[in-house]
Motif scaffolding. Sequence first.
Motif, PDB file in Angstrom:
ATOM      1  N   GLU A  34       0.830  -1.199   0.000  1.00  0.00           N
ATOM      2  CA  GLU A  34       0.000   0.000   0.000  1.00  0.00           C
ATOM      3  C   GLU A  34       0.864   1.249   0.000  1.00  0.00           C
ATOM      4  O   GLU A  34       0.578   2.204  -0.712  1.00  0.00           O
ATOM      5  CB  GLU A  34      -0.923   0.013   1.216  1.00  0.00           C
ATOM      6  CG  GLU A  34      -2.074  -0.957   1.127  1.00  0.00           C
ATOM      7  CD  GLU A  34      -2.927  -0.961   2.379  1.00  0.00           C
ATOM      8  OE1 GLU A  34      -2.750  -0.072   3.232  1.00  0.00           O
ATOM      9  OE2 GLU A  34      -3.771  -1.853   2.502  1.00  0.00           O
ATOM     10  N   THR A  35       1.944   1.236   0.777  1.00  0.00           N
ATOM     11  CA  THR A  35       2.849   2.373   0.829  1.00  0.00           C
ATOM     12  C   THR A  35       3.493   2.592  -0.532  1.00  0.00           C
ATOM     13  O   THR A  35       3.590   3.726  -1.001  1.00  0.00           O
ATOM     14  CB  THR A  35       3.933   2.151   1.904  1.00  0.00           C
ATOM     15  OG1 THR A  35       3.302   1.916   3.156  1.00  0.00           O
ATOM     16  CG2 THR A  35       4.844   3.336   2.010  1.00  0.00           C
ATOM     17  N   GLU A  36       3.905   1.508  -1.172  1.00  0.00           N
ATOM     18  CA  GLU A  36       4.513   1.615  -2.496  1.00  0.00           C
ATOM     19  C   GLU A  36       3.506   2.185  -3.492  1.00  0.00           C
ATOM     20  O   GLU A  36       3.842   3.045  -4.291  1.00  0.00           O
ATOM     21  CB  GLU A  36       5.001   0.250  -2.959  1.00  0.00           C
ATOM     22  CG  GLU A  36       5.786   0.289  -4.255  1.00  0.00           C
ATOM     23  CD  GLU A  36       6.337  -1.076  -4.598  1.00  0.00           C
ATOM     24  OE1 GLU A  36       6.185  -1.448  -5.766  1.00  0.00           O
ATOM     25  OE2 GLU A  36       6.915  -1.725  -3.712  1.00  0.00           O
ATOM     26  N   ALA A  37       2.265   1.736  -3.408  1.00  0.00           N
ATOM     27  CA  ALA A  37       1.216   2.246  -4.294  1.00  0.00           C
ATOM     28  C   ALA A  37       0.966   3.723  -4.009  1.00  0.00           C
ATOM     29  O   ALA A  37       0.764   4.511  -4.934  1.00  0.00           O
ATOM     30  CB  ALA A  37      -0.055   1.437  -4.125  1.00  0.00           C
ATOM     31  N   ASN A  38       0.984   4.099  -2.735  1.00  0.00           N
ATOM     32  CA  ASN A  38       0.780   5.499  -2.382  1.00  0.00           C
ATOM     33  C   ASN A  38       1.907   6.363  -2.928  1.00  0.00           C
ATOM     34  O   ASN A  38       1.660   7.464  -3.409  1.00  0.00           O
ATOM     35  CB  ASN A  38       0.666   5.662  -0.870  1.00  0.00           C
ATOM     36  CG  ASN A  38      -0.653   5.127  -0.337  1.00  0.00           C
ATOM     37  OD1 ASN A  38      -1.623   4.995  -1.081  1.00  0.00           O
ATOM     38  ND2 ASN A  38      -0.689   4.818   0.945  1.00  0.00           N
ATOM     39  N   TYR A  39       3.150   5.899  -2.835  1.00  0.00           N
ATOM     40  CA  TYR A  39       4.270   6.669  -3.374  1.00  0.00           C
ATOM     41  C   TYR A  39       4.132   6.830  -4.878  1.00  0.00           C
ATOM     42  O   TYR A  39       4.379   7.897  -5.426  1.00  0.00           O
ATOM     43  CB  TYR A  39       5.611   6.000  -3.049  1.00  0.00           C
ATOM     44  CG  TYR A  39       6.040   6.145  -1.614  1.00  0.00           C
ATOM     45  CD1 TYR A  39       5.924   7.349  -0.939  1.00  0.00           C
ATOM     46  CD2 TYR A  39       6.585   5.067  -0.919  1.00  0.00           C
ATOM     47  CE1 TYR A  39       6.315   7.484   0.367  1.00  0.00           C
ATOM     48  CE2 TYR A  39       6.984   5.190   0.394  1.00  0.00           C
ATOM     49  CZ  TYR A  39       6.850   6.402   1.036  1.00  0.00           C
ATOM     50  OH  TYR A  39       7.245   6.525   2.322  1.00  0.00           O
ATOM     51  N   THR A  40       3.705   5.784  -5.562  1.00  0.00           N
ATOM     52  CA  THR A  40       3.509   5.857  -7.001  1.00  0.00           C
ATOM     53  C   THR A  40       2.425   6.875  -7.326  1.00  0.00           C
ATOM     54  O   THR A  40       2.596   7.701  -8.229  1.00  0.00           O
ATOM     55  CB  THR A  40       3.119   4.479  -7.564  1.00  0.00           C
ATOM     56  OG1 THR A  40       4.120   3.527  -7.190  1.00  0.00           O
ATOM     57  CG2 THR A  40       2.970   4.513  -9.063  1.00  0.00           C
TER      58      THR A  40
END
Length: 76
Positions: A34-40
């Motif tokens: 989720e964090t990776e998706a948020n950064y993207t």
Amino acid sequence: MADEDFFSKMMFGADSASQEDPSDKDLEKESESETEANYTHIMNQLGEIMDSIDKLTPTFKEIGSMVGSLKDKFFK
């Protein structure tokens, strides 16, 4: 010490990895994705903002020249 206080847990972590629940690891993996998706998503939004600023730059330059000419007219 079976029941550590909050401060000790926060500062030094859990006593051992064996005390961790396997579901905690699954939650960690979900959180990381989720964090990776948020950064993207954030990076995409920043790109869109930068594109918008690039499109508005000529307008800002035109307004700046108009303000400069008005300033010269009224303050000289």
